[in-house]
Design an enzyme around this catalytic site. Sequence first.
Site, PDB file in Angstrom:
ATOM      1  N   TYR A 195      40.403  48.109  31.723  1.00 11.95           N
ATOM      2  CA  TYR A 195      41.107  47.896  30.931  1.00 11.95           C
ATOM      3  C   TYR A 195      42.599  47.523  30.578  1.00 11.95           C
ATOM      4  CZ  TYR A 195      40.682  48.721  36.457  1.00 11.95           C
ATOM      5  OH  TYR A 195      39.660  49.573  37.588  1.00 11.95           O
TER       6      TYR A 195
ATOM      7  N   SER B 259      45.945  52.120  35.180  1.00  3.22           N
ATOM      8  CA  SER B 259      45.289  53.527  34.772  1.00  3.22           C
ATOM      9  C   SER B 259      46.048  54.258  34.964  1.00  3.22           C
ATOM     10  CB  SER B 259      43.868  53.262  34.940  1.00  3.22           C
ATOM     11  OG  SER B 259      43.708  52.705  36.412  1.00  3.22           O
TER      12      SER B 259
ATOM     13  N   ARG C 252      37.020  41.066  31.866  1.00  4.17           N
ATOM     14  CA  ARG C 252      36.022  41.243  32.205  1.00  4.17           C
ATOM     15  C   ARG C 252      36.236  42.909  32.006  1.00  4.17           C
ATOM     16  NH1 ARG C 252      34.273  37.277  32.858  1.00  4.17           N
ATOM     17  NH2 ARG C 252      33.286  36.167  34.281  1.00  4.17           N
TER      18      ARG C 252
ATOM     19  N   HIS D  46      44.357  52.092  47.534  1.00  5.51           N
ATOM     20  CA  HIS D  46      43.447  53.411  47.924  1.00  5.51           C
ATOM     21  C   HIS D  46      43.327  53.145  49.367  1.00  5.51           C
ATOM     22  CE1 HIS D  46      43.495  54.015  43.992  1.00  5.51           C
ATOM     23  NE2 HIS D  46      42.838  52.884  43.444  1.00  5.51           N
TER      24      HIS D  46
ATOM     25  N   HIS E 286      50.077  51.098  37.859  1.00 10.56           N
ATOM     26  CA  HIS E 286      49.252  51.186  37.402  1.00 10.56           C
ATOM     27  C   HIS E 286      49.092  50.859  35.839  1.00 10.56           C
ATOM     28  CE1 HIS E 286      48.066  51.367  41.630  1.00 10.56           C
ATOM     29  NE2 HIS E 286      48.465  52.428  41.286  1.00 10.56           N
TER      30      HIS E 286
ATOM     31  N   GLU F 278      55.489  51.287  42.322  1.00 14.22           N
ATOM     32  CA  GLU F 278      54.330  51.086  42.555  1.00 14.22           C
ATOM     33  C   GLU F 278      53.706  51.449  40.671  1.00 14.22           C
ATOM     34  OE1 GLU F 278      52.044  54.391  44.357  1.00 14.22           O
ATOM     35  OE2 GLU F 278      50.131  53.090  44.017  1.00 14.22           O
TER      36      GLU F 278
ATOM     37  N   ALA G 215      42.909  47.210  44.583  1.00 13.13           N
ATOM     38  CA  ALA G 215      42.049  48.247  44.695  1.00 13.13           C
ATOM     39  C   ALA G 215      42.901  48.413  46.243  1.00 13.13           C
ATOM     40  CB  ALA G 215      40.722  47.702  44.952  1.00 13.13           C
TER      41      ALA G 215
ATOM     42  N   ARG H 225      40.323  57.969  43.820  1.00 17.78           N
ATOM     43  CA  ARG H 225      42.001  56.403  43.595  1.00 17.78           C
ATOM     44  C   ARG H 225      42.372  57.677  43.457  1.00 17.78           C
ATOM     45  NH1 ARG H 225      39.364  51.621  40.995  1.00 17.78           N
ATOM     46  NH2 ARG H 225      37.252  52.092  40.635  1.00 17.78           N
TER      47      ARG H 225
ATOM     48  N   ARG I  49      40.643  59.196  37.214  1.00 11.44           N
ATOM     49  CA  ARG I  49      39.504  58.415  37.725  1.00 11.44           C
ATOM     50  C   ARG I  49      38.557  59.490  38.760  1.00 11.44           C
ATOM     51  NH1 ARG I  49      40.958  52.666  37.391  1.00 11.44           N
ATOM     52  NH2 ARG I  49      38.607  51.857  36.704  1.00 11.44           N
TER      53      ARG I  49
ATOM     54  N   ASP J 230      52.951  49.618  55.247  1.00 19.12           N
ATOM     55  CA  ASP J 230      53.738  49.004  56.593  1.00 19.12           C
ATOM     56  C   ASP J 230      54.808  48.140  55.718  1.00 19.12           C
ATOM     57  OD1 ASP J 230      52.600  50.772  58.328  1.00 19.12           O
ATOM     58  OD2 ASP J 230      51.683  49.578  59.198  1.00 19.12           O
TER      59      ASP J 230
ATOM     60  N   PRO K  24      44.150  42.939  44.212  1.00 25.62           N
ATOM     61  CA  PRO K  24      43.539  42.309  44.263  1.00 25.62           C
ATOM     62  C   PRO K  24      42.507  42.229  42.370  1.00 25.62           C
ATOM     63  CG  PRO K  24      42.677  43.631  45.358  1.00 25.62           C
ATOM     64  CD  PRO K  24      44.316  43.458  45.245  1.00 25.62           C
ATOM     65  N   ASN K  25      42.037  41.418  41.786  1.00 30.62           N
ATOM     66  CA  ASN K  25      40.681  41.189  40.683  1.00 30.62           C
ATOM     67  C   ASN K  25      41.997  41.486  39.867  1.00 30.62           C
ATOM     68  OD1 ASN K  25      38.542  41.181  41.756  1.00 30.62           O
ATOM     69  ND2 ASN K  25      38.726  42.855  42.808  1.00 30.62           N
TER      70      ASN K  25
ATOM     71  N   ASN L 169      51.646  46.555  41.538  1.00 28.88           N
ATOM     72  CA  ASN L 169      49.849  47.186  41.418  1.00 28.88           C
ATOM     73  C   ASN L 169      49.572  46.040  42.610  1.00 28.88           C
ATOM     74  OD1 ASN L 169      47.660  47.613  40.619  1.00 28.88           O
ATOM     75  ND2 ASN L 169      48.057  46.772  38.185  1.00 28.88           N
TER      76      ASN L 169
HETATM   77  O1  CA2 Z   1      45.025  50.566  37.576  1.00 32.82           O
HETATM   78  C1  CA2 Z   1      45.393  50.004  37.879  1.00 32.82           C
HETATM   79  O2  CA2 Z   1      46.158  49.560  37.874  1.00 32.82           O
HETATM   80  C2  CA2 Z   1      44.888  49.690  38.802  1.00 32.82           C
HETATM   81  O3  CA2 Z   1      45.077  49.531  40.451  1.00 32.82           O
HETATM   82  C3  CA2 Z   1      43.924  48.373  39.179  1.00 32.82           C
HETATM   83  C4  CA2 Z   1      42.340  48.767  40.568  1.00 32.82           C
HETATM   84  C5  CA2 Z   1      42.099  49.419  40.925  1.00 32.82           C
HETATM   85  O4  CA2 Z   1      40.935  49.286  41.689  1.00 32.82           O
HETATM   86  C6  CA2 Z   1      42.783  50.259  40.961  1.00 32.82           C
HETATM   87  O5  CA2 Z   1      42.281  52.179  41.648  1.00 32.82           O
HETATM   88  C7  CA2 Z   1      43.900  51.239  40.020  1.00 32.82           C
HETATM   89  C8  CA2 Z   1      41.762  47.463  39.987  1.00 32.82           C
HETATM   90  C9  CA2 Z   1      41.623  46.069  39.289  1.00 32.82           C
HETATM   91  C10 CA2 Z   1      41.205  45.070  39.036  1.00 32.82           C
HETATM   92  O6  CA2 Z   1      41.538  44.512  37.616  1.00 32.82           O
HETATM   93  C11 CA2 Z   1      40.446  44.126  36.686  1.00 32.82           C
HETATM   94  C12 CA2 Z   1      40.372  43.304  35.720  1.00 32.82           C
HETATM   95  C13 CA2 Z   1      39.671  43.334  35.132  1.00 32.82           C
HETATM   96  C14 CA2 Z   1      38.541  43.139  35.193  1.00 32.82           C
HETATM   97  C15 CA2 Z   1      37.653  43.990  36.435  1.00 32.82           C
HETATM   98  C16 CA2 Z   1      38.836  44.143  37.125  1.00 32.82           C
END
Ligand code: CA2
Length: 150
Positions: A22, A101, A17, A79, A99, A97, A76, A110, A106, A86, A9-10, A73
């Site tokens: 990111y 960041s 954004r 977590h 990521h 896996e 969210a 996370r 953080r 599963d 997601p996202n 990746n």
């Molecule tokens: O660091 C990563 O790749 C994460 O998987 C990114 C997730 C975050 O929830 C994990 O803790 C770490 C969030 C992805 C959201 O991506 C966005 C990108 C641009 C703007 C807003 C969110």
Amino acid sequence: MKILVMNGPNLNLLGKREPEIYGSVTLDDINKRILVLAAELGVEVAFFQSNHEGELVQKIQDAMGVYEAIVINPGAYTHTSVALRDAISSTGIPTVEAHISNIYKREEFRKHSYISGVAVGQIAGFGPDSYLLALRAAVGFVTTKGTTVQ
Ligand code: CA2
């Protein structure tokens, strides 16, 4: 060798954004870099992004017998998702896996990943390069373990 690169997601918002967290590279840019590396390594890659947990679970199930490894990746869902854990565990597809960041630098929430315990390994904190490192890791793992598609 066929590798599935998945994003949760996202991650479709990458580069659009919150560039301070990111970066300014979009998911399309990252996927282009992955394609260049895949060609160098002589492997095939396919991409899948979804904001929906069930779609990600379904894609992992559908990957059985099609892909030798997954780079994911989970966003969210890293977590929160026992369902994704599963799916990875029950299909037995070697999964790396990734990521963008460093999730250990953080917020506390996370620092726990439901995925890491069933993944071959985890790469975090290298920005878009995390995906490239993860692809190398997945290819190396499959090559050395001799995993094949049934
Ligand atoms: O660091 C990563 O790749 C994460 O998987 C990114 C997730 C975050 O929830 C994990 O803790 C770490 C969030 C992805 C959201 O991506 C966005 C990108 C641009 C703007 C807003 C969110």
